[in-house]
Structure formats: C-alpha cells, structure tokens
Scaffold this motif. Structure first.
Motif, PDB file in Angstrom:
ATOM      1  N   GLY A  19      72.627  -0.225  18.291  1.00 46.75           N
ATOM      2  CA  GLY A  19      71.364  -0.831  18.705  1.00 46.75           C
ATOM      3  C   GLY A  19      70.881  -0.240  20.013  1.00 46.75           C
ATOM      4  N   SER A  20      71.816   0.363  20.766  1.00 47.35           N
ATOM      5  CA  SER A  20      71.438   1.019  22.025  1.00 47.35           C
ATOM      6  C   SER A  20      72.210   2.306  22.269  1.00 47.35           C
ATOM      7  N   ASP A  21      73.281   2.531  21.528  1.00 54.49           N
ATOM      8  CA  ASP A  21      74.136   3.700  21.733  1.00 54.49           C
ATOM      9  C   ASP A  21      74.943   3.933  20.465  1.00 54.49           C
ATOM     10  N   ASP A  37      64.355   5.385  10.191  1.00 58.01           N
ATOM     11  CA  ASP A  37      63.744   6.704  10.376  1.00 58.01           C
ATOM     12  C   ASP A  37      63.317   6.937  11.818  1.00 58.01           C
ATOM     13  N   ALA A  38      62.728   5.942  12.451  1.00 57.16           N
ATOM     14  CA  ALA A  38      62.276   6.093  13.847  1.00 57.16           C
ATOM     15  C   ALA A  38      63.457   6.282  14.785  1.00 57.16           C
ATOM     16  N   ILE A  39      64.519   5.503  14.591  1.00 56.91           N
ATOM     17  CA  ILE A  39      65.704   5.618  15.448  1.00 56.91           C
ATOM     18  C   ILE A  39      66.366   6.967  15.244  1.00 56.91           C
ATOM     19  N   LEU A  40      66.512   7.377  13.998  1.00 51.64           N
ATOM     20  CA  LEU A  40      67.140   8.663  13.708  1.00 51.64           C
ATOM     21  C   LEU A  40      66.351   9.815  14.316  1.00 51.64           C
ATOM     22  N   ALA A  41      65.045   9.793  14.187  1.00 52.68           N
ATOM     23  CA  ALA A  41      64.216  10.860  14.760  1.00 52.68           C
ATOM     24  C   ALA A  41      64.406  10.945  16.266  1.00 52.68           C
ATOM     25  N   ARG A  42      64.406   9.803  16.929  1.00 48.64           N
ATOM     26  CA  ARG A  42      64.576   9.764  18.385  1.00 48.64           C
ATOM     27  C   ARG A  42      65.961  10.260  18.803  1.00 48.64           C
ATOM     28  N   GLU A  43      66.998   9.808  18.129  1.00 47.46           N
ATOM     29  CA  GLU A  43      68.373  10.164  18.496  1.00 47.46           C
ATOM     30  C   GLU A  43      68.698  11.630  18.205  1.00 47.46           C
ATOM     31  N   VAL A  44      68.214  12.146  17.084  1.00 44.68           N
ATOM     32  CA  VAL A  44      68.436  13.554  16.763  1.00 44.68           C
ATOM     33  C   VAL A  44      67.678  14.432  17.755  1.00 44.68           C
ATOM     34  N   ALA A  45      66.442  14.056  18.090  1.00 38.50           N
ATOM     35  CA  ALA A  45      65.652  14.824  19.058  1.00 38.50           C
ATOM     36  C   ALA A  45      66.315  14.830  20.435  1.00 38.50           C
TER      37      ALA A  45
END
Length: 98
Positions: A19-21, A37-45
């Motif tokens: 949820g945060s890490d 999808d939004a979380i994955l995009a942010r974390e991969v970027a």
C-alpha cells in the motif's frame, strides 16, 4: 482481492505491494482494488520493482493466499523442501535473499 507482486530490482527477491512500499512478506500485501494499473505504472517508472503484475488472492485465517499455484510458490518458496521455504520473520532470511 487483487494484490501486486514483482521482483526487487536490487536483489531479485519476490516482493508484494503493501500500500506504500514493497515487502518480502505476502501477508503484508494489501488489496489494490481497481488501482493496480496506476500503481504498477508508477512503481515501474520509479524503478522500484521489475516484472510487476496484479494477481487474485484471498485473505484466509492463515494469511493472504494467492489464487494461482505459480504465485503461491512465489509467495512461499520451494515445494519440495519445506526447510527452504522463505520465512521472512526469521532474521537470518535476509542474509540469503540479498
């Protein structure tokens, strides 16, 4: 319940979104609902995780249980030698994961 899994870029260890890490403990995984999808995009970027994807899981009395056998193995470790199963609560587990 939808949770996220991937691999730590530094160590290659299987990780779970809290949820945060990211955590080595599947039981720390949190339901991301429709935000995967939004979380994955942010974390991969941000280059915090590699090969991340969303999976279906359920919360049982024994903790979080991935629905698919592949992800259960990723969460718990080898199936043929229970003595090799990842026990993240064990302080020595970090020594051989890193």
């Amino acid at each position: 319940m939808n949770i996220l899994t991937g691999n730590d870029l530094k160590t290659g260890a299987v990780t779970w979104w809290t949820g945060s890490d990211w955590s080595l403990h599947v039981d720390d995984a949190t339901d991301v609902g429709d935000q995967a999808d939004a979380i994955l995009a942010r974390e991969v970027a941000a280059r915090r995780v590699n090969s991340a994807y969303a999976i279906t899981a359920e919360h049982t009395g024994g903790g979080v249980r991935p629905a698919h056998i592949k992800d259960r193995i990723r969460a718990l470790g080898p199936t043929v030698r229970p003595d090799l199963t990842l026990k993240p609560a064990d302080p020595e587990a970090r020594d051989w994961v890193i």
